[in-house]
Each structure stands twice: as structure tokens, then as C-alpha cells.
Design an enzyme around this catalytic site. Sequence first.
Site, PDB file in Angstrom:
ATOM      1  N   SER A  36       0.849  -1.173   0.000  1.00  0.00           N
ATOM      2  CA  SER A  36       0.000   0.000   0.000  1.00  0.00           C
ATOM      3  C   SER A  36       0.899   1.243   0.000  1.00  0.00           C
ATOM      4  O   SER A  36       1.695   1.408  -0.924  1.00  0.00           O
ATOM      5  CB  SER A  36      -0.976  -0.032   1.173  1.00  0.00           C
ATOM      6  OG  SER A  36      -2.017   0.886   0.981  1.00  0.00           O
ATOM      7  N   HIS A  71      -7.587  -5.242  -1.890  1.00  0.00           N
ATOM      8  CA  HIS A  71      -6.460  -4.554  -1.258  1.00  0.00           C
ATOM      9  C   HIS A  71      -6.015  -5.246   0.035  1.00  0.00           C
ATOM     10  O   HIS A  71      -4.894  -5.058   0.474  1.00  0.00           O
ATOM     11  CB  HIS A  71      -6.866  -3.100  -0.979  1.00  0.00           C
ATOM     12  CG  HIS A  71      -5.717  -2.197  -0.655  1.00  0.00           C
ATOM     13  ND1 HIS A  71      -4.749  -1.863  -1.576  1.00  0.00           N
ATOM     14  CD2 HIS A  71      -5.389  -1.562   0.496  1.00  0.00           C
ATOM     15  CE1 HIS A  71      -3.876  -1.044  -1.009  1.00  0.00           C
ATOM     16  NE2 HIS A  71      -4.241  -0.850   0.239  1.00  0.00           N
TER      17      HIS A  71
END
Length: 158
Positions: A16, A128
Amino acid sequence: RFDWVDGHRLGVQGGSYGGYLTSWIVGHSRRFRAAVSERSVNNLLTAEYNSDISGFFKEAVGWTHLERPDLYLRQSPSTYIADMHTPMLMVHSEDDLRCPISQAEELFVGLRLLGRDPELVRFPGECHELSRSGSPRHRVQRAEIILEWFRRHLATEG
């Protein structure tokens, strides 16, 4: 400073924002022998068009991507792709809406066009949160792939 650290066998990894920083650092330094960038935004400008957090970067940049696209590109790792020489593995989930798969694909294709040898691993049906709440099979595969990558690239010589 630490005798147990081999400065010639350093790896870097992040996911991320950490993936963004990993991509960024290998475009600005040759300190690391191998890198793993996971679920990263590599092009802030294109992320503004296809991420579920469009508009978020305005807080950091100070302008929208429509007003000052140059500022978004200046802060994008992909802008510095020609300076990336560290072997890089990109790990990305195909259903990531935060950092769409196109973010990894852009960096992968650019590195390949420059004659580099990056690797891209795509996880279908994952978002994610792969490393935390993805399917157990994919989480195990992800860990094995990363460990194998670092074994291959950080192994002692000879």
C-alpha cells in the site's frame, strides 16, 4: 552500525503506502539488491482516474490532478522508471479498488520496455486486503513467492 546486517544484501518491501515508498526508493537509490512492491500506487495521476479514493491525493499535493497534473507526476514512482535498476517483484490483487491492478501493470510494462526483468504476480479474486484477509491459500502463496524472491536475489555469492 550493526555487524549482523550485510549492507550488500539488503532488500526492501512494502505494501500500500509502503509499496508506493518501495517503488519510490528504487527509483532514487541503488542501495537495495531486491525489492517487493505490493498493492502500490505507482502513478498518482492515473490513480486519480481509477481508484476508489479519487480526490484523496489533493490533501497531500495541494491541487487537484486536473489543476496541476505535473505535481502528481513529480510525486509518482513511475516518473522515475528509467532510474529503477533494482530487481523488482510486484504483488497485486486483481480486484483491488484502492490501488487498481493497472498501477502494477504500468510499472511492469515500463520496466520491461527498458530491458529490465521485473516480475508481476497477480492474485485473482482478491482485493487490497490480500495479506490480511485474503483467502488462506493466496496468503500462503503470497508469502512463499516473496520468500523465494528474496532467497533468489539476496543469497550469498559463491
